[in-house]
Write a protein that holds these residues in place. Structure first.
Motif, PDB file in Angstrom:
ATOM      1  N   LEU A 266      15.702  11.738   8.171  1.00  0.00           N
ATOM      2  CA  LEU A 266      15.919  11.253   9.529  1.00  0.00           C
ATOM      3  C   LEU A 266      15.567   9.781   9.688  1.00  0.00           C
ATOM      4  O   LEU A 266      16.161   9.082  10.510  1.00  0.00           O
ATOM      5  N   HIS A 267      14.600   9.304   8.924  1.00  0.00           N
ATOM      6  CA  HIS A 267      14.146   7.909   9.039  1.00  0.00           C
ATOM      7  C   HIS A 267      13.529   7.506   7.710  1.00  0.00           C
ATOM      8  O   HIS A 267      12.562   8.110   7.250  1.00  0.00           O
ATOM      9  N   GLY A 268      14.076   6.472   7.083  1.00  0.00           N
ATOM     10  CA  GLY A 268      13.550   5.997   5.814  1.00  0.00           C
ATOM     11  C   GLY A 268      13.835   6.961   4.672  1.00  0.00           C
ATOM     12  O   GLY A 268      14.408   8.040   4.863  1.00  0.00           O
ATOM     13  N   GLU A 269      13.425   6.561   3.471  1.00  0.00           N
ATOM     14  CA  GLU A 269      13.654   7.385   2.282  1.00  0.00           C
ATOM     15  C   GLU A 269      12.419   7.558   1.418  1.00  0.00           C
ATOM     16  O   GLU A 269      12.256   8.601   0.785  1.00  0.00           O
ATOM     17  N   SER A 270      11.561   6.540   1.346  1.00  0.00           N
ATOM     18  CA  SER A 270      10.405   6.650   0.459  1.00  0.00           C
ATOM     19  C   SER A 270       9.215   5.897   1.033  1.00  0.00           C
ATOM     20  O   SER A 270       9.356   4.910   1.758  1.00  0.00           O
ATOM     21  N   LEU A 271       8.047   6.406   0.697  1.00  0.00           N
ATOM     22  CA  LEU A 271       6.769   5.790   1.054  1.00  0.00           C
ATOM     23  C   LEU A 271       6.238   5.085  -0.186  1.00  0.00           C
ATOM     24  O   LEU A 271       6.189   5.682  -1.266  1.00  0.00           O
ATOM     25  N   THR A 272       5.863   3.824  -0.052  1.00  0.00           N
ATOM     26  CA  THR A 272       5.346   3.080  -1.195  1.00  0.00           C
ATOM     27  C   THR A 272       3.855   3.354  -1.352  1.00  0.00           C
ATOM     28  O   THR A 272       3.061   3.087  -0.454  1.00  0.00           O
ATOM     29  N   MET A 273       3.495   3.884  -2.517  1.00  0.00           N
ATOM     30  CA  MET A 273       2.105   4.226  -2.808  1.00  0.00           C
ATOM     31  C   MET A 273       1.570   3.233  -3.829  1.00  0.00           C
ATOM     32  O   MET A 273       2.027   3.198  -4.976  1.00  0.00           O
ATOM     33  N   GLU A 274       0.623   2.402  -3.418  1.00  0.00           N
ATOM     34  CA  GLU A 274       0.033   1.419  -4.328  1.00  0.00           C
ATOM     35  C   GLU A 274      -1.128   2.061  -5.069  1.00  0.00           C
ATOM     36  O   GLU A 274      -2.082   2.549  -4.463  1.00  0.00           O
ATOM     37  N   VAL A 275      -1.037   2.063  -6.395  1.00  0.00           N
ATOM     38  CA  VAL A 275      -2.080   2.697  -7.204  1.00  0.00           C
ATOM     39  C   VAL A 275      -2.115   2.029  -8.576  1.00  0.00           C
ATOM     40  O   VAL A 275      -1.070   1.813  -9.196  1.00  0.00           O
ATOM     41  N   ALA A 276      -3.300   1.669  -9.021  1.00  0.00           N
ATOM     42  CA  ALA A 276      -3.521   1.095 -10.352  1.00  0.00           C
ATOM     43  C   ALA A 276      -2.609  -0.095 -10.624  1.00  0.00           C
ATOM     44  O   ALA A 276      -2.089  -0.263 -11.731  1.00  0.00           O
ATOM     45  N   GLY A 277      -2.381  -0.920  -9.604  1.00  0.00           N
ATOM     46  CA  GLY A 277      -1.547  -2.099  -9.778  1.00  0.00           C
ATOM     47  C   GLY A 277      -0.060  -1.826  -9.776  1.00  0.00           C
ATOM     48  O   GLY A 277       0.738  -2.733 -10.043  1.00  0.00           O
ATOM     49  N   LEU A 278       0.339  -0.600  -9.475  1.00  0.00           N
ATOM     50  CA  LEU A 278       1.743  -0.223  -9.432  1.00  0.00           C
ATOM     51  C   LEU A 278       2.149   0.118  -8.009  1.00  0.00           C
ATOM     52  O   LEU A 278       1.372   0.729  -7.265  1.00  0.00           O
ATOM     53  N   ALA A 279       3.352  -0.252  -7.627  1.00  0.00           N
ATOM     54  CA  ALA A 279       3.913   0.162  -6.347  1.00  0.00           C
ATOM     55  C   ALA A 279       4.898   1.290  -6.629  1.00  0.00           C
ATOM     56  O   ALA A 279       6.004   1.067  -7.122  1.00  0.00           O
TER      57      ALA A 279
END
Length: 378
Positions: free
Chosen positions: A189-202
């Motif tokens: 319905l809105h957007g596609e993915s949530l960006t999860m920042e972890v260990a220097g990775l997005a």
């Protein structure tokens, strides 16, 4: 940590809550070491966790009425299908807790009738809320059917205004009357993915993609694996049960030029991993859909290193037998179930346990994550 739900007997999920945290770690360490052979280079210091505000995901059952919905867990007492409200659970990240009042208002406004388990009536079964370290949110409404879709779409602008940090909203369809959290079909319905920042990775996290619930401990997990891979200096690596690709991407960053293949059964997770690799400019990383437990390749194709991160059932006899017979020189095994880890290690005697570390993903519970490095001895 104090918890009113625990002290009043409404929730017992944190069954070790009354125990001192140092005692919890000692008990877990002793239990795991009793199951596994002693690593030839010993155990690393356990990775600990905050006891509260560490859960990046809330899996909430929905009960009550459309006028007064309850968001929480199945009640330990009371009539069948009753729900205990847990909107102030101290385990959830603050962003999740703060989102639940607007979400409860949205349930009322959109007339999302809570699913009545005994009567098998109603629509809204679960509410799944995920937060990243910046407080951005993904919300999924698990529904019995599409009956409420038009109302959700109508009221969605109001929810986005109330929760400006909301990045992804979807409907998950679970038509079956079954003890499941979610179904197979997702409606964005809105957007596609949530960006999860972890260990220097997005890392991109789409609905139906697995990600570790404890972001801080997950970061330590991926960093430790990357350190071991850097020392091994392989040319080729497979990441089996790769999820959204954290191990694979961390390995590619650790060893420039490393050829990496990730395998994952979830199409949503593969799509997440592919997008993350593209954003990071890692053209040497490839992700494919498939069942890692039944992977078939000639030994000539075996990589230098294999990373496995299976569900609680472990890697199983087929994959263990392939790894045992292959020419792969090292295996990094991340396990959320030390009992199945011990079984799988016994099935791979040519791969000797060299190093291990316990990571406390779920404090105040008996659950333990263990990361191990196995090296071929023949």
């Amino acid at each position: 940590m104090r918890c009113d739900y625990f002290e009043t007997g409404l929730c017992r999920s944190c069954s070790w809550l009354a125990d001192p945290y140092t005692a919890q770690i000692e008990t877990k360490t002793a239990a795991v070491r009793a199951l596994l052979p002693e690593p030839s280079q010993g155990w690393l210091r356990p990775v600990t966790s905050p006891r509260e505000r560490f859960r990046n995901k809330a899996k909430l059952a929905v009960g009550g009425t459309v006028e007064e919905p309850l968001l929480g867990i199945p009640a330990l007492a009371g009539p069948p299908g009753a729900v205990t409200d847990l909107t102030a659970c101290p385990l959830h990240l603050t962003a999740i807790e703060q989102s639940l009042t607007p979400l409860r208002t949205f349930v009322c406004d959109a007339r999302l009738v809570p699913y009545d388990v005994p009567a098998r009536r109603g629509e809204l079964k679960h509410l799944l809320v995920t937060a990243n370290p910046r407080g951005e949110l993904m919300v999924r409404f698990v529904l019995r059917s599409r009956e409420a879709e038009a109302r959700i779409r109508k009221h969605l602008p109001g929810l986005l205004a109330a929760l400006p940090s909301l990045r992804v909203v979807s409907i998950n369809l679970l038509p079956e009357h079954a003890a499941l959290t979610e179904g197979a079909e997702e409606i964005y319905l809105h957007g596609e993915s949530l960006t999860m920042e972890v260990a220097g990775l997005a890392l991109h996290l789409r609905p139906q993609s697995f990600f570790q619930t404890n972001t801080g401990v997950a970061a330590a997990l991926y960093r430790q694996a990357a350190d071991w891979i850097r020392e091994l200096a392989p040319r080729t690596l497979w990441d089996l049960y790769c999820g959204v690709g954290a191990f694979a991407l961390a390995a590619a960053r650790a060893v420039p030029g490393l050829a990496v293949l990730g395998v994952e059964i979830s199409r949503e997770a593969v799509a997440s991993a592919q997008r993350s690799a593209a954003d990071l400019g890692l053209g040497n990383v490839r992700f494919e859909g498939g069942d890692a437990a039944t992977i078939e390749n000639d030994d000539a194709d075996a990589p230098d290193v294999v990373v496995v991160n299976p569900p609680r059932r472990g890697i199983g006899p087929d994959l263990a037998a392939w790894l045992e017979a292959s020419s792969t020189g090292a295996v990094i095994y991340s396990s959320c179930n030390p009992q199945t880890l011990a079984r799988d290690l016994a099935a791979m005697p040519s791969l000797r346990l060299e190093r291990a570390v316990l990571l406390d993903m779920f404090p105040s519970t008996p659950h333990a994550e263990v990361l191990t490095l196995l090296r071929r001895t023949d």
